[in-house]
Motif scaffolding. Structure first.
Motif, short mmCIF file in Angstrom:
data_model
loop_
_atom_site.label_atom_id
_atom_site.label_comp_id
_atom_site.label_asym_id
_atom_site.label_seq_id
_atom_site.Cartn_x
_atom_site.Cartn_y
_atom_site.Cartn_z
N GLY A 316 0.66 -1.11 -0.21
CA GLY A 316 0.11 0.07 0.07
C GLY A 316 0.89 1.28 -0.23
N PHE A 317 2.06 1.11 0.23
CA PHE A 317 3.02 2.42 0.57
C PHE A 317 3.98 2.17 -0.39
N LEU A 318 4.70 1.01 -0.76
CA LEU A 318 5.66 1.01 -1.65
C LEU A 318 5.80 0.18 -2.86
N SER A 428 0.36 5.55 15.56
CA SER A 428 -0.53 6.49 15.85
C SER A 428 -1.04 7.33 14.62
N GLY A 429 -0.59 7.39 13.51
CA GLY A 429 -1.09 7.99 12.46
C GLY A 429 -0.14 9.27 12.38
N ALA A 430 0.81 9.49 12.99
CA ALA A 430 1.66 10.66 12.82
C ALA A 430 2.27 10.82 11.58
N ILE A 431 2.90 9.70 11.09
CA ILE A 431 3.70 9.47 9.94
C ILE A 431 3.18 8.35 8.94
N SER A 432 3.50 8.59 7.45
CA SER A 432 3.11 7.47 6.70
C SER A 432 4.38 7.25 5.86
N TYR A 433 4.25 6.73 4.69
CA TYR A 433 5.44 6.57 3.67
C TYR A 433 4.92 6.12 2.59
N ARG A 434 5.30 6.78 1.24
CA ARG A 434 5.10 6.49 -0.01
C ARG A 434 6.12 6.80 -0.91
N PRO A 435 6.52 6.13 -1.77
CA PRO A 435 7.63 6.64 -2.74
C PRO A 435 7.12 7.77 -3.42
N THR A 436 8.06 8.60 -4.10
CA THR A 436 7.60 9.90 -4.83
C THR A 436 8.85 9.87 -5.82
N LEU A 437 8.46 10.88 -6.93
CA LEU A 437 9.37 11.09 -7.91
C LEU A 437 10.76 11.63 -7.45
N LEU A 438 10.76 12.17 -6.38
CA LEU A 438 11.96 12.98 -5.69
C LEU A 438 12.77 12.16 -4.55
N GLY A 439 11.82 11.17 -4.17
CA GLY A 439 12.42 10.22 -2.88
C GLY A 439 11.22 9.69 -2.42
N GLY A 440 10.64 10.50 -1.24
CA GLY A 440 9.77 9.62 -0.53
C GLY A 440 8.64 10.74 0.22
N CYS A 441 7.62 10.30 0.73
CA CYS A 441 6.68 11.23 1.40
C CYS A 441 6.33 10.56 2.77
N THR A 442 6.31 11.36 3.80
CA THR A 442 5.76 10.79 5.17
C THR A 442 4.44 11.53 5.73
#
Length: 517
Positions: A316-318, A428-442
């Motif tokens: 779901g993230f990667l 706790s929902g404070a951060i998440s993670y998914r890949p982006t064109l420039l690196g990643g997003c939390t």
């Protein structure tokens, strides 16, 4: 209080628990199957499944033919038995396979040159099906072995959607599920049997259909009905030499003869150990005799459960670009049914508890493992990709992770502290993670810029992780794209603006850090 009651009244002696060592011996958690081996498992089992599925229409008649105890014996044996001349001779095994169109199926891993080999080959076929069920569902061993012949069904998860004029706007959506008996108790300690279900992707459906075809043939030999009491993994021991005294039992898979050579060929490599060490820094895999480079990876059913929870929730993230298309589709299904809409999931995959008066999931259902694995997988990915990254990181979260990596390297904090804190923040929902064109997003929740493709907004986002290599690639790609547009066009102005922002960010931050190094 029991001691005061005394042995005469109780009828037994009460023992002092302090006299016994009730502590469990130390044990390690099942390791996550390394990515390379896990993907190889998916590919190898998929190829073998495709080979066996070719004979789906003839397994029943082929196995049923062995009601004749002389069927498929070699011709020399038939002559010695004196069956009454050539016209009474039965086909030998190669001829029997050819007549049923199974010559291409019973080859290589499932080669069956003689009748005496058939029992073992059918056990191997069942073992492959069982492995695929574990691989794609996360079911425990005893849950798989409790499945009956009629375990496969279709459940509607979304009815037909019609507008006010009665026009169908969305077709009904259904999923294949595996029904499994689960055993529970009431408050009166009376046992009762209920049914629970697991999501069944396409590969599992095919594996079940192969087992059902084999089961139909064996049921004719056992002379049993294909009802809800008939086990799916019916033991093919009735094909052995002592068939007259054979009981109707479930197959056992403990014999080493059933190990598939294709799975034994998956050996451990150095990069697998690196990945294992990153997944569990507190454990010394390099000194463990079970993880010696060059040895086969030892498989057990519970490994599949943990690996599926880990990789499935990560999907779901990667992205796992080398995963088979079927596995990608399956993990999307899992994310949909095991992560979202948990309340509606209970009514589909659970059972009705008479005591509570509602649908509930069994406590050991895989959905809970999947849900728990999501924060762990995100935390592991953040730590593996960022703390162990050799290139400097930029952006809001990237700069923070860069400082954390420096503190870990300097010995100011331990990796275990970072892992625990990261898991807590993800849960706790404070951060998440998914890949982006420039690196990643939390960043947690919706991102309008991401949805609109405005990737340069990541440069000023607090939740961004910017990797220099990806910035350079983005500049190169944008510059190449720029040459395709006319100077006075709107497309040219948009792409030119992106290049300017990327170049300014690179000159202001990345180039300065690289020059200092």
């Amino acid at each position: 209080q029991l001691l005061r009651a005394g042995k005469d009244r109780l009828g037994y002696t009460v023992l002092n628990p302090s006299s016994f060592n009730l502590k469990r011996p130390g044990s390690n958690q099942h390791p996550v199957i390394p990515t390379r081996i896990y993907l190889s498992l998916i590919n190898v089992t998929g190829d073998l499944l495709g080979q066996l599925y070719q004979g789906i229409g003839t397994y029943e008649s082929f196995i049923a033919a062995f009601a004749d105890e002389h069927y498929a014996l070699n011709l020399h044996t038939q002559k010695c038995l004196g069956l009454g001349g050539k016209r009474n001779y039965r086909p030998d095994m190669p001829q029997a396979l050819m007549e049923h169109g199974l010559s291409e199926v019973f080859t290589n891993e499932f080669a069956c040159p003689f009748k005496r080999d058939l029992q073992t080959v059918l056990l191997k076929m069942q073992y492959l099906a069982k492995t695929i069920i574990h691989l794609y569902t996360g079911m425990r061993d005893q849950e798989v072995m409790r499945m009956t012949y009629n375990c496969l069904s279709q459940e509607t998860v979304r009815p037909t959607v019609k507008d006010e004029h009665g026009v169908v706007r969305d077709q009904p959506q259904s999923v294949s599920v595996l029904t499994v008996y689960v055993f529970s108790t009431t408050t009166k300690f009376t046992g009762y049997k209920k049914e629970a279900a697991w999501l069944a992707p396409g590969e599992v459906v095919q594996a079940i259909e192969i087992c059902q075809a084999i089961c139909r043939g064996l049921a004719k030999l056992y002379k049993v009905e294909l009802d809800d009491e008939c086990p799916l993994f019916l033991n093919p021991s009735i094909l052995g030499y002592y068939r007259k005294n054979t009981e109707v039992i479930v197959t056992g898979f403990r014999s080493k003869r059933l190990q598939l050579n294709a799975l034994q060929a998956l050996t451990i490599q150095s990069e697998d150990l690196v990945e294992l060490a990153q997944s569990d820094p507190c454990r010394d895999f390099y000194s463990d005799h079970k993880f010696v480079i060059g040895n086969p990876w030892t498989l057990n059913s519970h490994q599949f459960r943990r690996a599926l929870a880990f990789y499935g929730s990560s999907s779901g993230f990667l992205s796992l670009p080398t995963v088979r298309a079927q596995f990608k589709q399956m993990t999307i299904q899992m994310a949909r049914y095991y992560s979202n809409g948990f309340d509606s999931l209970r009514t589909i995959f659970g059972y009705f508890d008479n005591e509570k008066g509602q649908f509930v999931l069994p406590k050991d259902h895989f959905a809970f493992d999947f849900q728990m694995a999501m924060p762990m997988s995100v935390a592991n990915q953040l730590i593996a990709e960022l703390l162990f990254s050799e290139e400097p990181l930029f952006g809001g979260t990237g700069s923070f992770m860069q400082k954390q990596a420096q503190r870990v390297e300097a010995g100011e904090i331990h990796i275990e502290e970072v892992r625990a804190d990261t898991e807590r923040r993800v849960k706790s929902g404070a951060i998440s993670y998914r890949p982006t064109l420039l690196g990643g997003c939390t960043k947690v929740g919706r991102c309008d810029s991401f949805m609109l493709g405005d990737y340069t907004e990541c440069l000023s986002c607090e939740g961004a992780i910017i990797k220099p290599e990806k910035v350079n690639v983005a500049i190169e790609d944008a510059s190449e794209e720029l040459s395709c547009y006319a100077v006075d066009s709107g497309e040219y102005q948009i792409v030119k603006g992106d290049i300017d922002r990327l170049s300014a960010f690179k000159a202001r931050l990345i180039d300065i850090v690289e020059s200092e190094e």
